[in-house]
Design a protein around this motif. Structure first.
Motif, PDB file in Angstrom:
ATOM      1  N   SER A 179     -11.739  -1.941  -1.618  1.00  0.00           N
ATOM      2  CA  SER A 179     -10.277  -3.149  -1.245  1.00  0.00           C
ATOM      3  C   SER A 179      -9.584  -3.278  -2.585  1.00  0.00           C
ATOM      4  N   GLN A 180      -9.517  -2.833  -3.534  1.00  0.00           N
ATOM      5  CA  GLN A 180      -8.391  -2.937  -4.832  1.00  0.00           C
ATOM      6  C   GLN A 180      -7.598  -1.270  -3.990  1.00  0.00           C
ATOM      7  N   GLN A 181      -8.499  -0.533  -3.961  1.00  0.00           N
ATOM      8  CA  GLN A 181      -7.908   0.808  -3.510  1.00  0.00           C
ATOM      9  C   GLN A 181      -7.050   0.764  -2.289  1.00  0.00           C
ATOM     10  N   LEU A 182      -6.756  -0.329  -1.491  1.00  0.00           N
ATOM     11  CA  LEU A 182      -6.670  -0.231  -0.012  1.00  0.00           C
ATOM     12  C   LEU A 182      -4.952  -1.052  -0.744  1.00  0.00           C
ATOM     13  N   ILE A 183      -5.516  -2.138  -1.855  1.00  0.00           N
ATOM     14  CA  ILE A 183      -4.058  -2.691  -2.101  1.00  0.00           C
ATOM     15  C   ILE A 183      -3.117  -1.695  -2.873  1.00  0.00           C
ATOM     16  N   GLU A 184      -4.389  -1.252  -3.847  1.00  0.00           N
ATOM     17  CA  GLU A 184      -2.853  -0.164  -4.109  1.00  0.00           C
ATOM     18  C   GLU A 184      -2.294   0.670  -3.802  1.00  0.00           C
ATOM     19  N   SER A 185      -2.752   1.072  -2.343  1.00  0.00           N
ATOM     20  CA  SER A 185      -2.225   2.335  -1.551  1.00  0.00           C
ATOM     21  C   SER A 185      -1.314   1.870  -0.593  1.00  0.00           C
ATOM     22  N   ASN A 186      -1.274   0.733  -0.565  1.00  0.00           N
ATOM     23  CA  ASN A 186      -0.719  -0.380   0.618  1.00  0.00           C
ATOM     24  C   ASN A 186      -0.960  -0.290   1.880  1.00  0.00           C
ATOM     25  N   LEU A 187      -2.139   0.114   1.714  1.00  0.00           N
ATOM     26  CA  LEU A 187      -2.861  -0.157   3.455  1.00  0.00           C
ATOM     27  C   LEU A 187      -3.654  -1.974   3.607  1.00  0.00           C
ATOM     28  N   THR A 188      -2.784  -2.593   3.072  1.00  0.00           N
ATOM     29  CA  THR A 188      -3.424  -3.680   3.526  1.00  0.00           C
ATOM     30  C   THR A 188      -2.125  -4.762   3.770  1.00  0.00           C
ATOM     31  N   ILE A 212      -5.761 -10.947  -7.558  1.00  0.00           N
ATOM     32  CA  ILE A 212      -4.592 -10.780  -6.739  1.00  0.00           C
ATOM     33  C   ILE A 212      -3.254 -10.737  -7.720  1.00  0.00           C
ATOM     34  N   ASP A 213      -3.591 -11.886  -8.117  1.00  0.00           N
ATOM     35  CA  ASP A 213      -2.190 -13.025  -9.445  1.00  0.00           C
ATOM     36  C   ASP A 213      -2.335 -11.956 -10.766  1.00  0.00           C
ATOM     37  N   SER A 214      -4.210 -11.973 -10.868  1.00  0.00           N
ATOM     38  CA  SER A 214      -4.174 -11.189 -12.574  1.00  0.00           C
ATOM     39  C   SER A 214      -4.217  -9.776 -12.772  1.00  0.00           C
ATOM     40  N   LYS A 215      -4.553  -8.904 -11.122  1.00  0.00           N
ATOM     41  CA  LYS A 215      -3.956  -8.149 -11.755  1.00  0.00           C
ATOM     42  C   LYS A 215      -2.795  -7.023 -10.956  1.00  0.00           C
ATOM     43  N   TYR A 216      -2.330  -7.393 -10.367  1.00  0.00           N
ATOM     44  CA  TYR A 216      -0.985  -6.929  -9.480  1.00  0.00           C
ATOM     45  C   TYR A 216      -0.080  -7.866  -9.415  1.00  0.00           C
ATOM     46  N   GLY A 217       0.212  -9.080  -9.872  1.00  0.00           N
ATOM     47  CA  GLY A 217       0.810 -10.286 -10.203  1.00  0.00           C
ATOM     48  C   GLY A 217       1.493 -11.074  -8.972  1.00  0.00           C
ATOM     49  N   VAL A 241       5.560   1.585   1.653  1.00  0.00           N
ATOM     50  CA  VAL A 241       4.853   2.119   2.461  1.00  0.00           C
ATOM     51  C   VAL A 241       3.889   2.797   1.880  1.00  0.00           C
ATOM     52  N   PRO A 242       3.163   2.803   3.054  1.00  0.00           N
ATOM     53  CA  PRO A 242       1.541   3.356   3.022  1.00  0.00           C
ATOM     54  C   PRO A 242       1.355   4.981   2.169  1.00  0.00           C
ATOM     55  N   GLU A 243       0.592   5.114   1.554  1.00  0.00           N
ATOM     56  CA  GLU A 243      -0.014   6.214   0.662  1.00  0.00           C
ATOM     57  C   GLU A 243      -1.201   6.251   0.578  1.00  0.00           C
ATOM     58  N   PRO A 244      -1.652   7.592   0.927  1.00  0.00           N
ATOM     59  CA  PRO A 244      -3.160   8.415   0.988  1.00  0.00           C
ATOM     60  C   PRO A 244      -3.791   8.165   0.007  1.00  0.00           C
ATOM     61  N   VAL A 245      -4.871   7.447  -0.422  1.00  0.00           N
ATOM     62  CA  VAL A 245      -5.824   6.918  -1.200  1.00  0.00           C
ATOM     63  C   VAL A 245      -5.936   8.175  -1.736  1.00  0.00           C
ATOM     64  N   ARG A 247      -7.802  10.607  -3.491  1.00  0.00           N
ATOM     65  CA  ARG A 247      -9.389  10.758  -3.497  1.00  0.00           C
ATOM     66  C   ARG A 247     -10.228  10.801  -5.243  1.00  0.00           C
ATOM     67  N   LYS A 248     -10.106  11.798  -5.707  1.00  0.00           N
ATOM     68  CA  LYS A 248     -10.093  11.480  -7.160  1.00  0.00           C
ATOM     69  C   LYS A 248     -10.379  10.558  -7.789  1.00  0.00           C
ATOM     70  N   LYS A 249      -9.298   9.389  -8.310  1.00  0.00           N
ATOM     71  CA  LYS A 249      -9.537   8.174  -8.264  1.00  0.00           C
ATOM     72  C   LYS A 249     -10.547   7.251  -7.597  1.00  0.00           C
ATOM     73  N   PHE A 250      -9.904   7.885  -6.529  1.00  0.00           N
ATOM     74  CA  PHE A 250     -11.029   6.503  -5.642  1.00  0.00           C
ATOM     75  C   PHE A 250     -12.488   7.735  -5.903  1.00  0.00           C
ATOM     76  N   LEU A 251     -12.879   7.897  -5.876  1.00  0.00           N
ATOM     77  CA  LEU A 251     -14.718   8.539  -6.532  1.00  0.00           C
ATOM     78  C   LEU A 251     -15.399   8.300  -7.600  1.00  0.00           C
ATOM     79  N   GLY A 252     -13.701   8.108  -8.400  1.00  0.00           N
ATOM     80  CA  GLY A 252     -14.008   7.823  -9.887  1.00  0.00           C
ATOM     81  C   GLY A 252     -14.388   6.618 -10.660  1.00  0.00           C
ATOM     82  N   ILE A 253     -14.632   5.473  -9.345  1.00  0.00           N
ATOM     83  CA  ILE A 253     -14.471   4.013  -9.547  1.00  0.00           C
ATOM     84  C   ILE A 253     -15.225   3.437  -9.993  1.00  0.00           C
ATOM     85  N   PHE A 254     -16.133   4.476  -8.752  1.00  0.00           N
ATOM     86  CA  PHE A 254     -18.140   3.965  -8.349  1.00  0.00           C
ATOM     87  C   PHE A 254     -18.535   4.797  -9.443  1.00  0.00           C
TER      88      PHE A 254
END
Length: 254
Positions: A179-188, A212-217, A241-245, A247-254
Motif C-alpha cells: 500500500s505504501q509503495q502504491l502511494i510512493e509510486s503515484n499508483l493510487t 499518511i500525514d506523518s509519513k508523506y506530509g 505522474v505514475p512511476e513503476p514500483v 522492484r528491488k526496493k519493493f522486494l527488500g521491504i518484506f
C-alpha cells in the motif's frame, strides 16, 4: 471527509446485516470525521447481485433513517462491481451504477489474479466516457508479485483506491508495505474504508490519514481528501505522474 467505498446498506451483501447496524456504522463514521459515504454494495461477485434501481431505493431508506435519528451523515448511491465480460452491456442496460452519479465507476478484481481481459475491459469502459477505479489493488496477489501490471493500467487512465485498513496494517505487513509503495509510486488516487461493520471491518480512515500525514506530509492528505470531493462533484481528480514500483526496493521491504 468523504468515504467513497462502504458496505453500509443493510441486508444486501456481506456488510451491514440490518438497519440498526447501519446506524451504528453511520455513528462510527461521523465520529471519525466522515460526513458523506458512497454506499457500494457488491454486484456480480458470484454471491451478490445489487442492481442500480434497488441500490438507489435502499440509499433513500437509509437517509430517511439517518435523518430520523439525527445522525449528520449523507449516503450517496454507488456500487462495487466484480469484473465480468458483460460489464459494458449491463451498464448500457441500466444495471451498473457509477459512483455518486459521476463518470467514475468501481471495478473489483478477484483477489488471486487479474483476468486476461482486464486491460481490454478497462479500455472499453473509458471508451464509454467512464473512468474505471480498481478497488483495493493492494490486496491482489498478482499485483503484489507483478506491480508493473498495475502501473500499465494506471498509465493508460485507470485509477485505483487503497483501503484504509490495508495501509494501517490490519491485512498484514506485506499488504501494508505494498500500500505504501502504491502511494510512493503515484499508483493510487483514493483512500477509502471498505467498511463492512463496526467490529472487524470498520472505517480506520482517521488512522490512515494520520499515518499518511506523518509519513508523506499534509500535501498527500490533501490530494486524497480532495480527490474524494472532486469525484462526488464529477470533476477531474488530481493525478500525479505514475512511476513503476522499484522492484528491488519493493522486494527488500518484506
Amino acid at each position: 471527509m468523504i468515504d467513497i467505498h462502504c458496505h453500509i446498506l443493510p441486508g444486501i451483501d456481506d456488510g451491514s446485516k440490518h438497519m440498526s447496524e447501519t446506524l451504528s456504522m453511520a455513528q462510527k463514521a461521523v465520529e471519525e470525521g466522515i460526513d458523506t459515504i458512497i454506499a457500494t454494495p457488491h454486484h456480480k461477485n458470484g454471491q451478490y447481485e445489487n442492481i442500480k434501481s434497488e441500490i438507489i431505493e435502499q440509499v433513500a431508506d437509509v437517509n430517511l433513517a439517518l435523518a430520523d435519528q439525527g445522525i449528520a451523515l449523507k449516503v450517496i448511491p454507488g456500487q462495487e462491481t466484480r469484473i465480468f465480460g458483460e460489464f459494458i452491456e449491463e451498464y448500457e442496460s441500466g444495471k451498473i451504477l457509477t459512483l455518486a452519479d459521476s463518470q467514475y465507476v468501481f471495478v473489483e478484481l478477484p483477489s488471486g489474479h487479474v483476468p486476461r481481459y482486464t486491460e481490454q475491459l478497462l479500455f472499453d469502459i473509458q471508451l464509454k466516457g467512464l473512468t474505471p477505479i480498481i478497488v483495493h489493488p493492494e490486496r491482489n496477489s498478482q499485483f503484489i508479485e507483478h506491480p508493473d501490471l498495475l502501473y500499465k493500467f494506471v498509465k493508460k487512465g485507470t485509477l485505483t483506491q487503497v483501503t484504509a485498513s490495508s495501509l494501517c496494517g490490519y491485512f498484514g505487513k506485506k499488504i501494508k508495505a505494498f500500500s505504501q509503495q502504491l502511494i510512493e509510486s503515484n499508483l493510487t488516487h483514493f483512500i477509502a474504508s471498505d467498511a463492512h461493520n463496526v467490529k472487524n471491518r470498520t472505517f480506520k480512515m482517521a488512522e490512515a490519514f494520520d499515518l499518511i500525514d506523518s509519513k508523506y506530509g499534509p500535501d498527500m492528505v490533501y490530494l486524497f481528501t480532495e480527490n474524494a470531493e472532486l469525484l462526488v462533484e464529477n470533476s477531474n481528480v488530481m493525478r500525479e505522474v505514475p512511476e513503476p514500483v522499484k522492484r528491488k526496493k519493493f522486494l527488500g521491504i518484506f
